[in-house]
Scaffold this active site. Structure first.
Site, PDB file in Angstrom:
ATOM      1  N   ASP A  49      -8.582  50.559  22.814  1.00 13.84           N
ATOM      2  CA  ASP A  49      -8.237  51.691  23.680  1.00 13.84           C
ATOM      3  C   ASP A  49      -7.279  51.229  24.782  1.00 13.84           C
ATOM      4  O   ASP A  49      -6.806  52.036  25.596  1.00 13.84           O
ATOM      5  CB  ASP A  49      -9.480  52.390  24.239  1.00 13.84           C
ATOM      6  CG  ASP A  49     -10.351  51.476  25.079  1.00 13.84           C
ATOM      7  OD1 ASP A  49     -10.039  50.281  25.188  1.00 13.84           O
ATOM      8  OD2 ASP A  49     -11.352  51.978  25.640  1.00 13.84           O
ATOM      9  N   SER A  50      -6.931  49.935  24.773  1.00  9.40           N
ATOM     10  CA  SER A  50      -5.837  49.440  25.624  1.00  9.40           C
ATOM     11  C   SER A  50      -4.538  50.161  25.274  1.00  9.40           C
ATOM     12  O   SER A  50      -3.576  50.113  26.041  1.00  9.40           O
ATOM     13  CB  SER A  50      -5.666  47.927  25.460  1.00  9.40           C
ATOM     14  OG  SER A  50      -5.620  47.564  24.098  1.00  9.40           O
ATOM     15  N   ASP A  88     -11.625  50.911  18.508  1.00  5.20           N
ATOM     16  CA  ASP A  88     -12.398  51.113  19.735  1.00  5.20           C
ATOM     17  C   ASP A  88     -12.896  52.543  19.804  1.00  5.20           C
ATOM     18  O   ASP A  88     -12.150  53.479  19.511  1.00  5.20           O
ATOM     19  CB  ASP A  88     -11.489  50.881  20.954  1.00  5.20           C
ATOM     20  CG  ASP A  88     -11.813  49.600  21.682  1.00  5.20           C
ATOM     21  OD1 ASP A  88     -12.913  49.055  21.480  1.00  5.20           O
ATOM     22  OD2 ASP A  88     -10.956  49.149  22.458  1.00  5.20           O
ATOM     23  N   LYS A 117     -15.934  49.499  17.859  1.00  7.42           N
ATOM     24  CA  LYS A 117     -16.357  48.666  18.999  1.00  7.42           C
ATOM     25  C   LYS A 117     -16.772  49.565  20.163  1.00  7.42           C
ATOM     26  O   LYS A 117     -16.090  50.549  20.454  1.00  7.42           O
ATOM     27  CB  LYS A 117     -15.236  47.723  19.429  1.00  7.42           C
ATOM     28  CG  LYS A 117     -15.593  46.884  20.659  1.00  7.42           C
ATOM     29  CD  LYS A 117     -14.641  45.741  20.886  1.00  7.42           C
ATOM     30  CE  LYS A 117     -13.342  46.107  21.537  1.00  7.42           C
ATOM     31  NZ  LYS A 117     -13.457  46.724  22.879  1.00  7.42           N
ATOM     32  N   GLU A 119     -18.494  49.474  24.288  1.00 12.57           N
ATOM     33  CA  GLU A 119     -18.704  48.628  25.467  1.00 12.57           C
ATOM     34  C   GLU A 119     -20.093  48.834  26.060  1.00 12.57           C
ATOM     35  O   GLU A 119     -20.584  49.956  26.129  1.00 12.57           O
ATOM     36  CB  GLU A 119     -17.639  48.946  26.526  1.00 12.57           C
ATOM     37  CG  GLU A 119     -16.223  48.623  26.059  1.00 12.57           C
ATOM     38  CD  GLU A 119     -15.164  48.891  27.118  1.00 12.57           C
ATOM     39  OE1 GLU A 119     -15.520  49.147  28.286  1.00 12.57           O
ATOM     40  OE2 GLU A 119     -13.975  48.843  26.764  1.00 12.57           O
ATOM     41  N   GLU A 187     -15.398  39.407  27.413  1.00 13.27           N
ATOM     42  CA  GLU A 187     -14.164  39.500  28.200  1.00 13.27           C
ATOM     43  C   GLU A 187     -14.364  38.970  29.624  1.00 13.27           C
ATOM     44  O   GLU A 187     -15.318  39.356  30.313  1.00 13.27           O
ATOM     45  CB  GLU A 187     -13.676  40.959  28.240  1.00 13.27           C
ATOM     46  CG  GLU A 187     -12.380  41.124  29.005  1.00 13.27           C
ATOM     47  CD  GLU A 187     -11.656  42.438  28.734  1.00 13.27           C
ATOM     48  OE1 GLU A 187     -12.096  43.221  27.861  1.00 13.27           O
ATOM     49  OE2 GLU A 187     -10.630  42.667  29.404  1.00 13.27           O
TER      50      GLU A 187
HETATM   51  O1  KIV Z   1      -8.896  47.700  24.151  1.00 16.07           O
HETATM   52  C1  KIV Z   1      -8.687  46.490  23.995  1.00 16.07           C
HETATM   53  O2  KIV Z   1      -7.569  46.025  23.778  1.00 16.07           O
HETATM   54  C2  KIV Z   1      -9.842  45.601  24.083  1.00 16.07           C
HETATM   55  C3  KIV Z   1      -9.562  44.141  24.149  1.00 16.07           C
HETATM   56  C4  KIV Z   1      -9.159  43.801  25.531  1.00 16.07           C
HETATM   57  C5  KIV Z   1     -10.695  43.332  23.685  1.00 16.07           C
HETATM   58  O3  KIV Z   1     -10.932  46.041  24.137  1.00 16.07           O
END
Ligand code: KIV
Length: 285
Positions: A49-50, A88, A117, A119, A187
């Protein structure tokens, strides 16, 4: 699927944990980058989600939606033959109920991701992870600095900086493992803490700003390529300067068009002689 290509699976992750072979992971958000990452032999691609920051220009990841993630996941999957694609789950997509969590995760899997993924490790999140893994959806956890909790954490702070906090992180990681996560992203955790956590888990840890002892490493593609215009965190190694390469090429193009240097003859399509003559004749009439 190419017969010679052996896709990475959950078993590959587990084997690497056991043999000590490092797991490589990079983020990707588009078809071409995913294809280059896949062809370079990187084991896994995270559709992070970056994307909210790197592609959409937001200040945090919180504005990313499940629909955004579906679009970028589909693009990445189209470029991949071997690499294991993880998508994500964005903010609010796994915070309402187990049913909604499963539905959203299922949509990412239908888009072609092999895992999702999430969090955190609160009781609510752990419950969701248990539900997903019991529904046959592969889950990666994410602990340490968790960007979706930026407003709660209050800034980009290193996590697990004391003995007590390292033990708390390990307990959270164990809960993820016990409830079905097959890997955990760690992280911004001190190297010693990440080592301790990695050595006390049966599933692999993938570090980002967590030192060299994690079972694998992940970085944001825009950071290693020097493409993102913002500041780079200390833990990033920039391998090239795409920003400079892109800016040079773009301003050269701009100048050449203005100066009439582009397009050249070889960039144009031409009429055959007969048609050209007809056109010239009609112009001269
Ligand atoms: O969203 C992302 O790129 C991430 C990484 C920083 C692990 O979660």
């Amino acid at each position: 699927m190419d017969d010679n290509i052996k896709p990475v699976t959950l078993r590959t992750f587990q084997r690497m944990k056991e043999t000590g072979e490092k797991i490589t992971m990079l983020t990707a958000y588009d078809y071409a980058s995913a294809k280059y990452i896949d062809e370079s032999g990187v084991d896994s691609i995270l559709v992070g989600d970056s994307v909210g920051m790197t592609v959409l220009g937001y200040d945090t990841t919180l504005k990313v939606t499940i629909d955004d993630m579906l679009t970028f996941t589909r693009a990445v999957v189209n470029g991949v033959k071997r690499s294991f694609v993880i998508a994500d789950m964005p903010f609010l997509s796994y915070h309402i109920s187990k049913e909604q969590t499963t539905l959203n995760a299922g949509r990412l899997i239908q888009a072609g991701a092999k895992a999702v993924k999430l969090e955190g490790a609160s009781d609510f999140i752990i419950d969701g992870i248990k539900h997903l893994s019991q529904s046959g959806i592969n889950v990666v956890g994410h602990l340490g600095f968790t960007p979706q909790y930026i407003n709660t954490i209050g800034g980009y702070f290193i996590q697990g900086k004391s003995y007590e906090n390292t033990i708390k992180l390990l307990q959270a990681a164990k809960k993820l493992e016990d409830n079905g996560a097959f890997a955990i992203v760690l992280e911004m955790v001190p190297e010693e803490s990440a080592k301790f956590i990695s050595e006390n888990l049966n599933i692999p840890t993938i570090g980002i700003g967590a030192g060299k002892y994690c079972d694998g490493q992940v970085l944001v593609i825009d950071d290693i390529l020097g493409k993102y215009p913002g500041n780079l965190p200390k833990f990033v190694k920039q391998y090239t300067n795409l920003q400079e390469i892109m800016k040079n090429a773009i301003s050269q193009y701009n100048q050449e068009v203005k100066q009439g240097l582009f397009p050249e003859n070889n960039h144009a399509f031409n009429l055959c002689a007969e048609e050209r003559e007809k056109l010239e004749y009609s112009c001269n009439k």
